[in-house]
Motif scaffolding. Sequence first.
Motif, PDB file in Angstrom:
ATOM      1  N   SER A 108       0.824  -1.210   0.000  1.00  0.00           N
ATOM      2  CA  SER A 108       0.000   0.000   0.000  1.00  0.00           C
ATOM      3  C   SER A 108       0.861   1.264   0.000  1.00  0.00           C
ATOM      4  O   SER A 108       0.577   2.216  -0.737  1.00  0.00           O
ATOM      5  N   ILE A 109       1.907   1.258   0.806  1.00  0.00           N
ATOM      6  CA  ILE A 109       2.796   2.424   0.850  1.00  0.00           C
ATOM      7  C   ILE A 109       3.442   2.641  -0.514  1.00  0.00           C
ATOM      8  O   ILE A 109       3.481   3.770  -1.024  1.00  0.00           O
TER       9      ILE A 109
ATOM     10  N   VAL B  65       3.557   8.464   0.992  1.00  0.00           N
ATOM     11  CA  VAL B  65       2.345   8.201   1.762  1.00  0.00           C
ATOM     12  C   VAL B  65       2.706   7.112   2.762  1.00  0.00           C
ATOM     13  O   VAL B  65       2.879   5.958   2.393  1.00  0.00           O
ATOM     14  N   ALA B  66       2.840   7.490   4.011  1.00  0.00           N
ATOM     15  CA  ALA B  66       3.314   6.530   5.006  1.00  0.00           C
ATOM     16  C   ALA B  66       2.386   6.407   6.209  1.00  0.00           C
ATOM     17  O   ALA B  66       2.781   5.845   7.219  1.00  0.00           O
ATOM     18  N   HIS B  67       1.161   6.899   6.113  1.00  0.00           N
ATOM     19  CA  HIS B  67       0.273   6.793   7.273  1.00  0.00           C
ATOM     20  C   HIS B  67      -0.153   5.353   7.542  1.00  0.00           C
ATOM     21  O   HIS B  67      -0.656   5.055   8.616  1.00  0.00           O
ATOM     22  N   GLU B  68       0.074   4.453   6.568  1.00  0.00           N
ATOM     23  CA  GLU B  68      -0.205   3.034   6.799  1.00  0.00           C
ATOM     24  C   GLU B  68       0.710   2.443   7.866  1.00  0.00           C
ATOM     25  O   GLU B  68       0.396   1.413   8.449  1.00  0.00           O
ATOM     26  N   VAL B  69       1.832   3.085   8.099  1.00  0.00           N
ATOM     27  CA  VAL B  69       2.767   2.605   9.121  1.00  0.00           C
ATOM     28  C   VAL B  69       2.080   2.581  10.489  1.00  0.00           C
ATOM     29  O   VAL B  69       2.319   1.676  11.294  1.00  0.00           O
ATOM     30  N   LEU B  70       1.217   3.546  10.757  1.00  0.00           N
ATOM     31  CA  LEU B  70       0.478   3.551  12.025  1.00  0.00           C
ATOM     32  C   LEU B  70      -0.402   2.321  12.162  1.00  0.00           C
ATOM     33  O   LEU B  70      -0.478   1.727  13.239  1.00  0.00           O
ATOM     34  N   ILE B  71      -1.046   1.918  11.088  1.00  0.00           N
ATOM     35  CA  ILE B  71      -1.862   0.704  11.124  1.00  0.00           C
ATOM     36  C   ILE B  71      -0.987  -0.492  11.440  1.00  0.00           C
ATOM     37  O   ILE B  71      -1.324  -1.332  12.276  1.00  0.00           O
TER      38      ILE B  71
ATOM     39  N   SER C 204       2.403   5.850  -2.845  1.00  0.00           N
ATOM     40  CA  SER C 204       3.512   6.805  -2.956  1.00  0.00           C
ATOM     41  C   SER C 204       3.880   7.035  -4.413  1.00  0.00           C
ATOM     42  O   SER C 204       4.090   8.170  -4.837  1.00  0.00           O
TER      43      SER C 204
END
Length: 119
Positions: free
Chosen positions: A61-62, A73-79, A66
């Motif tokens: 996804s990243i 786009v790295a907000h998936e890291v929080l998930i 991106s």
Amino acid sequence: MYSAADIPVWMAVVVAFFVLAGAALALIGAIGFLRLPTFYERIHAPTLATSWGTGGIMCASILFFSVAGGRLVAHEVLIGVFITVTTPVTFMLLARAALHRDRFENNPKVPRRTGPVKL
């Protein structure tokens, strides 16, 4: 809206690899959950599969968003962090609750106590 046609073929192959690897790990965890005989053996497979499978899907996804969006786009890291932290803790608490219940009911299939007894 992002389109799969917006990314280069080599990146699509990399994204597909991470998606397939993550899905395969999740499938292995589900099969392990179904095939292993006891509760204590069953809780191990989904823990690993969820953590590593989520990591593969998260990387895909990243990379996809991106490249397609032209920015990181790295907000998936929080998930990924939340799943990596909460899944093992949840399964540990479930195992301890089941162990306490089984010892209280004098179940003969309970794993034996090892190490010093804490009161």
